[in-house]
Enzyme design. Structure first.
Site, mmCIF file in Angstrom:
data_model
loop_
_atom_site.group_PDB
_atom_site.id
_atom_site.type_symbol
_atom_site.label_atom_id
_atom_site.label_comp_id
_atom_site.label_asym_id
_atom_site.label_seq_id
_atom_site.Cartn_x
_atom_site.Cartn_y
_atom_site.Cartn_z
ATOM 1 N N ASP A 26 -1.495 -16.533 7.941
ATOM 2 C CA ASP A 26 -0.159 -16.856 7.386
ATOM 3 C C ASP A 26 0.954 -16.573 8.387
ATOM 4 O OD1 ASP A 26 -0.531 -14.082 7.007
ATOM 5 O OD2 ASP A 26 0.100 -14.086 4.900
ATOM 6 N N GLY A 40 -5.182 -0.655 -3.150
ATOM 7 C CA GLY A 40 -5.884 -0.382 -1.893
ATOM 8 C C GLY A 40 -7.178 -1.149 -1.737
ATOM 9 N N LEU A 49 -6.417 -6.574 -2.861
ATOM 10 C CA LEU A 49 -6.172 -7.653 -3.832
ATOM 11 C C LEU A 49 -4.681 -7.854 -4.082
ATOM 12 C CD1 LEU A 49 -9.010 -6.901 -6.405
ATOM 13 C CD2 LEU A 49 -9.084 -8.207 -4.300
ATOM 14 N N SER A 96 -2.047 -5.732 -4.855
ATOM 15 C CA SER A 96 -1.313 -5.151 -5.989
ATOM 16 C C SER A 96 0.156 -4.968 -5.613
ATOM 17 C CB SER A 96 -1.932 -3.824 -6.400
ATOM 18 O OG SER A 96 -1.974 -2.935 -5.314
ATOM 19 N N SER A 97 0.447 -4.720 -4.342
ATOM 20 C CA SER A 97 1.849 -4.508 -3.950
ATOM 21 C C SER A 97 2.646 -5.809 -4.074
ATOM 22 C CB SER A 97 1.943 -3.932 -2.544
ATOM 23 O OG SER A 97 1.199 -4.708 -1.645
ATOM 24 N N GLU A 157 8.729 -6.176 1.356
ATOM 25 C CA GLU A 157 7.584 -5.534 2.021
ATOM 26 C C GLU A 157 7.860 -5.374 3.526
ATOM 27 O OE1 GLU A 157 4.264 -5.705 0.118
ATOM 28 O OE2 GLU A 157 3.108 -4.724 1.667
ATOM 29 N N ASP A 194 0.373 -13.489 0.179
ATOM 30 C CA ASP A 194 0.091 -12.733 -1.042
ATOM 31 C C ASP A 194 1.121 -13.017 -2.133
ATOM 32 O OD1 ASP A 194 -1.854 -11.795 0.575
ATOM 33 O OD2 ASP A 194 -1.099 -9.747 0.729
HETATM 34 C C1 GAF Z 1 -2.433 -8.952 3.996
HETATM 35 C C2 GAF Z 1 -1.046 -9.552 4.208
HETATM 36 F F1 GAF Z 1 -0.162 -9.067 3.295
HETATM 37 C C3 GAF Z 1 -1.082 -11.086 4.153
HETATM 38 O O1 GAF Z 1 0.193 -11.590 4.482
HETATM 39 C C4 GAF Z 1 -2.158 -11.659 5.081
HETATM 40 O O2 GAF Z 1 -1.736 -11.629 6.419
HETATM 41 C C5 GAF Z 1 -3.489 -10.926 4.877
HETATM 42 O O3 GAF Z 1 -3.355 -9.506 4.952
HETATM 43 C C6 GAF Z 1 -4.514 -11.343 5.894
HETATM 44 O O4 GAF Z 1 -4.833 -12.684 5.734
HETATM 45 O O5 GAF Z 1 -2.885 -9.189 2.702
#
Ligand code: GAF
Length: 391
Positions: free
Chosen positions: A44, A128, A131, A133-134, A166, A178
């Site tokens: 990403d 942690g 998945l 959660s944050s 974040e 995420d």
């Molecule tokens: C974490 C990051 F928050 C995402 O943005 C992404 O880079 C991921 O790691 C790895 O694909 O979840």
């Protein structure tokens, strides 16, 4: 073996009850889900593609206005409270309030919030475990404030607000995957997101004959955040080296292996290996999407194993427990694909398995994991759900 079940959650009810008890109010409630990612890891922030989905585990956050300018937060899961003044928001010194405060701080860049507010939140996304959660908490908070104060943000604004919270308040330079997956999730669909243009399509993903199993190592690496930021810097360095010869290259999305061989390899071998993973993963994801169009999960699964190898050997974000879990299933014909998922250094592997073999696979892997590590792994069977909503 410890297995988490997938019962309908009691969180909305529990939040309403706690809200009544603590504040004597009836809250509005935002639900924001965690995510999986099928393929396309660490792409990403390199402006590549990702293929995540929102899952049937979520954060629920209840909110209501106060008459003064105080923010009162109660965490159901930690049974802990945090109070702050709306005009003096700074990092809390403990992590969980910061995801909420970070969102308030972002929203305050464009809006003056006229009241303080009460919050009760909780959820069944294991923290942690990779998945997100944050991100789910940030998005629940953004949607809740948007509704409570009628701020009129679009969904995409709320995704960006969560990510900025974040990046700037928590200090993790995460990409957009995420928060995007949490907000734009659709039941029984993956999201193919182009992280450069932010165009996306929902790709149908039916789980009639297969199950999506997450095997949780229960390892949480304390250096994960700094290592994540370091990977991002290494990718940026690779782009800079290429730009000396190809100024048109703005991210690793625009790069190819030949450029890496010519301009990066001799200068910095570590950066070369990181960038090689990224460039090959972008190709893998595009091939994987073609496999899905043809309903060819066997070929797709092979790509997942290749992704794991790249994350382990080139990007170096795996750990011995994740590698063990992948090794334990890689020769099993009932496991179509498996790999570590998310940022890395612990958390879960994602496994696509034939439905009828799921129980036997779980038992075998759990026993082997326990005898190899002395730790009981957790198992989550996940379904794909809709994204953030307010009720
Ligand atoms: C974490 C990051 F928050 C995402 O943005 C992404 O880079 C991921 O790691 C790895 O694909 O979840």
């Amino acid at each position: 073996m410890i297995k988490m079940n997938n019962m309908i959650s009691d969180y909305p009810k529990n939040i309403r009850n706690k809200f009544k008890e603590l504040f004597g109010q009836n809250p509005l409630i935002a639900r924001s889900p965690g995510r999986i990612n099928m393929i396309g890891e660490h792409l990403d922030y390199n402006m590549g593609f990702v293929l995540p989905a929102a899952i049937n585990k979520a954060i629920w956050l209840g909110i209501q206005k106060r008459d003064d300018d105080t923010i009162c937060i109660h965490s159901l899961d930690y049974n802990d409270d945090f109070h702050a003044s709306i005009d003096a928001i700074s990092p809390s010194g403990k992590l969980w309030p910061d995801y909420i405060l970070g969102v308030v701080k972002q929203i305050q860049k464009t809006h003056k919030l006229s009241h303080g507010f009460n919050i009760v939140f909780g959820g069944d996304i294991p923290p942690g475990a990779g998945l997100s959660s944050s991100a789910a908490l940030e998005c629940a908070m953004g949607f809740a404030l948007n509704e409570l104060f009628r701020l009129d943000y679009a969904k995409m604004d709320l995704v960006r607000i969560g990510q900025a919270a974040e990046n700037e308040f928590v200090g993790v330079k995460c990409g957009i995957m995420d928060q995007f997956a949490s907000v734009f999730g659709k039941k029984e669909h993956l999201i193919r997101l182009d992280c450069r243009s932010l165009e996306y399509v929902h790709v149908p993903f039916h789980t009639n004959n297969i199950k999506i199993l997450l095997f949780d190592t229960r390892v949480k690496h304390s250096l994960a955040d700094s290592a994540y930021n370091e990977r991002r810097e290494q990718c940026e360095k690779g782009v800079k080296l290429i730009q000396e010869y190809h100024p048109e290259v703005k991210s690793l999305r625009d790069a190819n292996q030949e450029m890496l061989d010519l301009y990066v390899k001799t200068v910095d071998d570590t950066v070369y290996r990181r960038c090689t993973y990224v460039v090959s993963e972008i190709k893998r994801l595009l091939n994987g999407c073609e496999d899905l169009e043809k309903d060819d999960l066997i070929s797709f699964g092979k790509l997942m194993f290749e992704t794991h190898a790249g994350l382990k050997d080139l990007y170096k974000v795996s750990c011995k427990e994740l590698d063990l879990l992948v090794d334990l299933v890689k020769d099993n014909p009932d496991v179509l694909g498996a790999r570590m998922m998310g940022g890395g250094f612990g958390g879960c592997t994602i496994n696509i398995v034939r439905a009828e073999a799921a129980e036997a696979i779980i038992e075998k892997v759990s026993d082997a994991y326990l005898s190899n590590t002395g730790t009981e792994m957790l198992v989550y069977e996940v379904g794909i759900e809709d994204g953030t909503e307010v009720s």
